[in-house]
Design an enzyme around this catalytic site. Sequence first.
Site, PDB file in Angstrom:
ATOM      1  N   TYR A  32      -2.184   3.830  10.545  1.00  0.00           N
ATOM      2  CA  TYR A  32      -2.207   2.633   9.052  1.00  0.00           C
ATOM      3  C   TYR A  32      -0.839   3.030   9.807  1.00  0.00           C
ATOM      4  CZ  TYR A  32      -1.010  -0.670   5.493  1.00  0.00           C
ATOM      5  OH  TYR A  32      -0.803  -1.176   4.220  1.00  0.00           O
ATOM      6  N   TYR A  76       0.963  -0.989   0.096  1.00  0.00           N
ATOM      7  CA  TYR A  76      -0.132   0.062  -0.109  1.00  0.00           C
ATOM      8  C   TYR A  76       0.973   1.198  -0.151  1.00  0.00           C
ATOM      9  CZ  TYR A  76      -4.305   3.250   1.427  1.00  0.00           C
ATOM     10  OH  TYR A  76      -4.733   4.346   0.838  1.00  0.00           O
TER      11      TYR A  76
END
Length: 270
Positions: free
Chosen positions: A160, A150
């Site tokens: 994240y 990602y």
Amino acid sequence: MANNLLKGKRGIIFGALDENSIAWKTALKVKEEGGSFTLTNAPIAMRMGKINELAAACNAEVIPADATSEQDLTNLFSKSVEILGGKLDFVLHSIGMSPNVRKGRPYGDMNYEWFLKTLDISGVSFHKVLQTAEKLDSMNEWGSILALTYIAAQRTYPDYSDMAQAKAVLESIARSYGYRFGKLKKVRVNTISQSPTKTTAGAGISGFDVFFDYAQMMSPLGNASSEDCASYIVSMFSDFTRMVTMQNLMHDGGFSSTGITEDLIQRLTK
């Protein structure tokens, strides 16, 4: 429409949990394109998911394996070569988990034992997969090994957390091992940086819906779906991409090359 892109090719697919998983969609697409494979996931994930349903649909065998365990990986690769009747042509690493994210620990108050676990599961395990494949001489020449990543490996995204470091490690491993495996066996190693995708794992990240909507507004083609990602993976497993290696391939509808869009301007205009 199937084109038999993977006819006669054999491989391993890691990480299929349920019908929302990119690995699940990939397995169905690989089967449609003529490939055969074994399926694997960690024992705990297998208890939570539906991998046996997928195996039945694809006529594939399931071999449980903890991707952080060299012993489990040795067993997985050895059995896969035996079951499939020859060396492998493709491997998909679709693995990621952060105890800190899962348990809501903020980035400034991380549990470092959990951080190391994140790195091992989500990043270092890719090296273990590659090293096991090399040591057992499990790959055919011109094989293709992929891992999913990602863009948070390169840019900061709140929430994240330590997964960003794990994905950065993953991408670096792909470059380093891609060189090694290319020289040794003409095996190519790449990562695919996918749009935010509504998988079980993705939905577990705080603020995911906002990530998803923002990326949708920023991408001229819109977010890439899990089905589109599966098709891209099949193309990377096929012989049409034999000279692509050591790359982090953006599969995000143009998100990574876009500064701002009309949709976002309209949303922010007051």
